[in-house]
Design a protein around this motif. Structure first.
Motif, PDB file in Angstrom:
ATOM      1  N   VAL A 110       4.488  -5.025  -8.628  1.00 26.21           N
ATOM      2  CA  VAL A 110       3.039  -5.234  -8.659  1.00 26.21           C
ATOM      3  C   VAL A 110       2.512  -5.002 -10.075  1.00 26.21           C
ATOM      4  O   VAL A 110       1.698  -5.780 -10.580  1.00 26.21           O
ATOM      5  N   HIS A 111       2.998  -3.958 -10.730  1.00 23.15           N
ATOM      6  CA  HIS A 111       2.554  -3.689 -12.100  1.00 23.15           C
ATOM      7  C   HIS A 111       3.001  -4.797 -13.047  1.00 23.15           C
ATOM      8  O   HIS A 111       2.239  -5.211 -13.930  1.00 23.15           O
ATOM      9  N   LEU A 138       3.489  -7.921 -12.259  1.00 21.84           N
ATOM     10  CA  LEU A 138       2.611  -9.059 -11.970  1.00 21.84           C
ATOM     11  C   LEU A 138       1.276  -8.912 -12.704  1.00 21.84           C
ATOM     12  O   LEU A 138       0.787  -9.856 -13.336  1.00 21.84           O
ATOM     13  N   ASN A 139       0.694  -7.731 -12.640  1.00 21.44           N
ATOM     14  CA  ASN A 139      -0.588  -7.490 -13.317  1.00 21.44           C
ATOM     15  C   ASN A 139      -0.458  -7.580 -14.834  1.00 21.44           C
ATOM     16  O   ASN A 139      -1.344  -8.119 -15.508  1.00 21.44           O
ATOM     17  N   LYS A 199      -0.298 -11.219 -15.905  1.00 18.95           N
ATOM     18  CA  LYS A 199      -1.614 -11.864 -15.894  1.00 18.95           C
ATOM     19  C   LYS A 199      -2.355 -11.616 -17.204  1.00 18.95           C
ATOM     20  O   LYS A 199      -3.172 -12.427 -17.626  1.00 18.95           O
ATOM     21  N   LYS A 200      -2.053 -10.493 -17.845  1.00 17.92           N
ATOM     22  CA  LYS A 200      -2.749 -10.128 -19.078  1.00 17.92           C
ATOM     23  C   LYS A 200      -2.061 -10.646 -20.341  1.00 17.92           C
ATOM     24  O   LYS A 200      -2.737 -10.941 -21.320  1.00 17.92           O
TER      25      LYS A 200
END
Length: 66
Positions: A30-31, A33-34, A37-38
């Motif tokens: 999850v981290h 993935l985040n 995105k950045k």
């Protein structure tokens, strides 16, 4: 340092959370993935934060495979 070194989910967890048993290895996904995105121009086609299937993740300079 070690450019392009592959880190397992377990290594990343141990480095960030220690022995917190309530955090799972999927938390790392999850981290990642985040982060993608950045930092990625196209998050679904990462060039900087890459998955090494069956092992973990590696951070690159984005020139690999070009």
């Amino acid at each position: 340092a070690e450019p392009e070194r592959v880190f397992t989910r377990r290594q990343l967890l141990a480095s960030t959370r220690g022995d917190d048993r309530y955090i799972t290895e999927r938390t790392i996904d999850v981290h990642v993935l985040n982060l993608r995105k950045k930092i990625e121009p196209v998050p679904r086609q990462p060039v900087y934060l890459q998955t090494v299937f069956g092992v973990g993740y590696r951070l690159t300079d984005g020139t690999r495979g070009r």
